[in-house]
Design a protein around this motif. Structure first.
Motif, PDB file in Angstrom:
ATOM      1  N   VAL A 126       0.840  -1.204   0.000  1.00 44.67           N
ATOM      2  CA  VAL A 126       0.000   0.000   0.000  1.00 44.67           C
ATOM      3  C   VAL A 126       0.876   1.255   0.000  1.00 44.67           C
ATOM      4  O   VAL A 126       0.389   2.354  -0.249  1.00 44.67           O
ATOM      5  N   SER A 127       2.171   1.070   0.258  1.00 42.82           N
ATOM      6  CA  SER A 127       3.105   2.193   0.320  1.00 42.82           C
ATOM      7  C   SER A 127       4.522   1.634   0.472  1.00 42.82           C
ATOM      8  O   SER A 127       4.724   0.638   1.167  1.00 42.82           O
ATOM      9  N   GLY A 128       5.487   2.290  -0.163  1.00 37.43           N
ATOM     10  CA  GLY A 128       6.877   1.838  -0.037  1.00 37.43           C
ATOM     11  C   GLY A 128       7.593   2.490   1.131  1.00 37.43           C
ATOM     12  O   GLY A 128       8.793   2.327   1.308  1.00 37.43           O
ATOM     13  N   GLN A 129       6.843   3.227   1.936  1.00 31.64           N
ATOM     14  CA  GLN A 129       7.475   4.057   2.968  1.00 31.64           C
ATOM     15  C   GLN A 129       8.358   3.295   3.958  1.00 31.64           C
ATOM     16  O   GLN A 129       9.487   3.709   4.218  1.00 31.64           O
ATOM     17  N   LEU A 130       7.841   2.211   4.517  1.00 33.02           N
ATOM     18  CA  LEU A 130       8.597   1.556   5.590  1.00 33.02           C
ATOM     19  C   LEU A 130       9.946   1.074   5.078  1.00 33.02           C
ATOM     20  O   LEU A 130      10.962   1.195   5.761  1.00 33.02           O
ATOM     21  N   GLN A 131       9.957   0.560   3.849  1.00 36.35           N
ATOM     22  CA  GLN A 131      11.229   0.104   3.275  1.00 36.35           C
ATOM     23  C   GLN A 131      12.093   1.300   2.861  1.00 36.35           C
ATOM     24  O   GLN A 131      13.318   1.235   2.931  1.00 36.35           O
ATOM     25  N   ALA A 132      11.439   2.399   2.446  1.00 33.71           N
ATOM     26  CA  ALA A 132      12.215   3.608   2.115  1.00 33.71           C
ATOM     27  C   ALA A 132      12.914   4.130   3.364  1.00 33.71           C
ATOM     28  O   ALA A 132      14.043   4.625   3.303  1.00 33.71           O
ATOM     29  N   GLU A 133      12.254   3.990   4.528  1.00 30.86           N
ATOM     30  CA  GLU A 133      12.881   4.426   5.782  1.00 30.86           C
ATOM     31  C   GLU A 133      14.186   3.668   6.022  1.00 30.86           C
ATOM     32  O   GLU A 133      15.172   4.232   6.492  1.00 30.86           O
ATOM     33  N   VAL A 134      14.178   2.370   5.693  1.00 24.76           N
ATOM     34  CA  VAL A 134      15.389   1.559   5.868  1.00 24.76           C
ATOM     35  C   VAL A 134      16.543   2.181   5.085  1.00 24.76           C
ATOM     36  O   VAL A 134      17.650   2.357   5.607  1.00 24.76           O
TER      37      VAL A 134
END
Ligand code: 4AD
Ligand code: MG
Length: 456
Positions: free
Chosen positions: A200-208
């Motif tokens: 639903v969003s790439g955010q959590l992996q982008a945070e990594v």
């Protein structure tokens, strides 16, 4: 070598030889020759081709050409005496590559409704409006990439198949595997034994990656299994998600504002012909609106201030306003269309209506969130400063009923060299809608995925 029509039309004609290939829009016969309007998708304008009756296939083929036929034209580009065009091509040969039966070719010279065109998504990019949308969409994607690349951001390709539901809204499509090749309906199981879904969003992996590379962004498809049939929701849409280490909410807002102004300026400057079409036929005053967005500051107020303004307006909203509600589209539209008349950044929403990862403010009630609302659309950007404090994040996750083991990697980021960081998501189709003035989001993505979508 074939030339593109936009290049032929741009250059000063000096009797040079050209080869162009495209689709016939119209044919008009005079006594001794025919005029063909040919379009190759490189630009809105058609190239006028003059086919003399002395051409070998004039009677048998050229006089049978109609809308939709594909042709390769070789000839000489000359200055055109006709009004409204600089160049015309006098053909030496016209090869008919493909016929389009006029009895059943769905696109005719008249204007078709967008609803009708949605039913023929394999042909609609050949229309003026949808072709222009496709070119502007492509340019916007390019401008977004250049904005981030110029600022030293790295693009990260985050996964499509994932086990994490970033927004926690339970809107993930599930991914299953067929038990065996050719498995009959109903014999599907979880993705190799794990519950997985479409992101639903790439955010959590982008945070990594932000916590390793500093500034990164993703630009990819995202999916929401929500059954909403509105003019601004899709089940599959593209999202741009920058994520920055050592950055707070103010720096996040500044980046989002700069990015929007940058891409709007780029497209107004570089897609002038297509933008003029939208300005005349889709949304009157569109260009003036975009120019004012580029030039003026965005308004900014907190959620609490926004609620106060909505209550003070004494307007009868369908959804009553009180502190704690999620702002509905009618509220967003009132604020940025009626009250401010320009893009508006709303910050510091109640924690209860926002996802677990947003940083809790000192008041303990609100989070460092920001939404950017634009006239005509409402929310175009949603972002926040992220919760970087291990204990606070763990508590928020437990409150949200999240299985901590599944997100151990996410919590680890707060354990080893945690830093304040922030980012946002820009809905790409909502941006294309805002730029083109298209009323319905289904017109700005090549193959819209909504409940009951057309085949293709
Ligand atoms: O506000 P959203 O749900 O935020 C996130 O997904 C964050 N994880 C982003 C981040 O901080 N990295 O979605 C962000 C934007 C919205 O503002 C909207 O423009 C768009 O994505 N969007 C949709 N566009 C089309 N159809 C839908 N169903 C959409 N849902 C969200
Ligand atoms: Mg949002």
């Amino acid at each position: 070598m074939k030339q593109r029509i936009n290049v032929v039309l741009r250059e000063e004609p000096q009797e040079q030889r050209v080869i162009v290939a495209g689709w016939v829009r119209t044919r008009r016969d005079t006594g001794t020759f025919s005029f063909l309007e040919v379009n190759d998708g490189s630009c809105l304008a058609n190239l006028q081709v003059i086919a003399d009756s002395s051409l070998a296939n004039y009677e048998e083929e050229i006089k049978r050409l109609n809308t939709g036929c594909s042709v390769i034209v070789t000839g000489v580009a000359k200055k055109s005496p006709a009004k409204g065009q600089n160049v015309e091509v006098h053909a030496d040969t016209i090869e008919v590559v493909g016929w389009a039966d006029p009895e059943n070719y769905p696109l005719q010279k008249k204007r078709h409704s967008f609803e009708f065109l949605r039913e023929i998504s394999h042909l609609r990019p050949r229309t003026n409006a949808l072709g222009a949308v496709a070119r502007v969409r492509s340019r916007l994607a390019w401008a977004i990439n250049s904005f981030f690349q110029e600022r030293g951001f790295f693009q990260v390709h985050t996964p499509i198949i994932t086990t994490s539901d970033c927004e926690g809204a339970g809107e993930m499509f599930q991914v299953t595997t067929a038990r065996e090749a050719g498995a009959a309906k109903g014999t599907h199981e979880e993705f190799f034994g794990r519950k997985a879904g479409l992101t639903v969003s790439g955010q959590l992996q982008a945070e990594v990656y932000a916590l390793a590379l500093g500034n990164v962004y993703t630009f990819g498809p995202t999916f929401r299994a929500e059954n909403s049939n509105t003019s601004r929701h899709l089940a599959e849409f593209w999202m741009i998600e920058p994520e920055m280490a050592f950055c707070d909410l103010a720096c996040n807002m500044e980046l989002a504002t700069d990015m929007l102004k940058y891409v709007l300026s780029d497209v107004v400057e570089n897609c002038s012909e297509d933008m003029a079409l939208f300005d005349s036929f889709i949304e009157k005053g569109l260009l003036a609106k975009l120019r004012s967005v580029i030039e003026k500051d965005f308004a900014h107020l907190t959620y609490t201030e926004a609620v106060d303004k909505l209550i003070a307006s004494k307007k009868k909203f369908e959804f009553p306003v009180k502190w704690g509600i999620d702002l509905q589209s009618e509220h967003e539209r009132y604020l940025c269309e009626e009250l401010f008349g320009c893009p508006l950044i709303v910050t510091d929403y109640p924690a209860t209506i926002k996802p677990f990862y947003m940083r809790v403010n000192d008041d303990g009630k609100t989070v460092a969130a920001m939404d950017i609302l634009v006239p005509g659309i409402g929310e175009i950007v949603g972002g926040s400063q992220r919760e970087e404090r291990y204990e606070v994040l763990e508590r928020r996750m437990l409150e949200a009923g999240i299985e901590l083991e599944e997100y151990r990697w996410y919590l680890d980021l707060r354990k080893y060299g945690s830093v304040p960081h922030a980012g946002y998501g820009l809905g790409f189709e909502r941006l294309v809608q805002f730029v083109t003035g298209m009323a319905n989001i289904r017109e700005v993505i090549p193959f819209p995925r909504t409940p009951g979508f057309a085949p293709c």
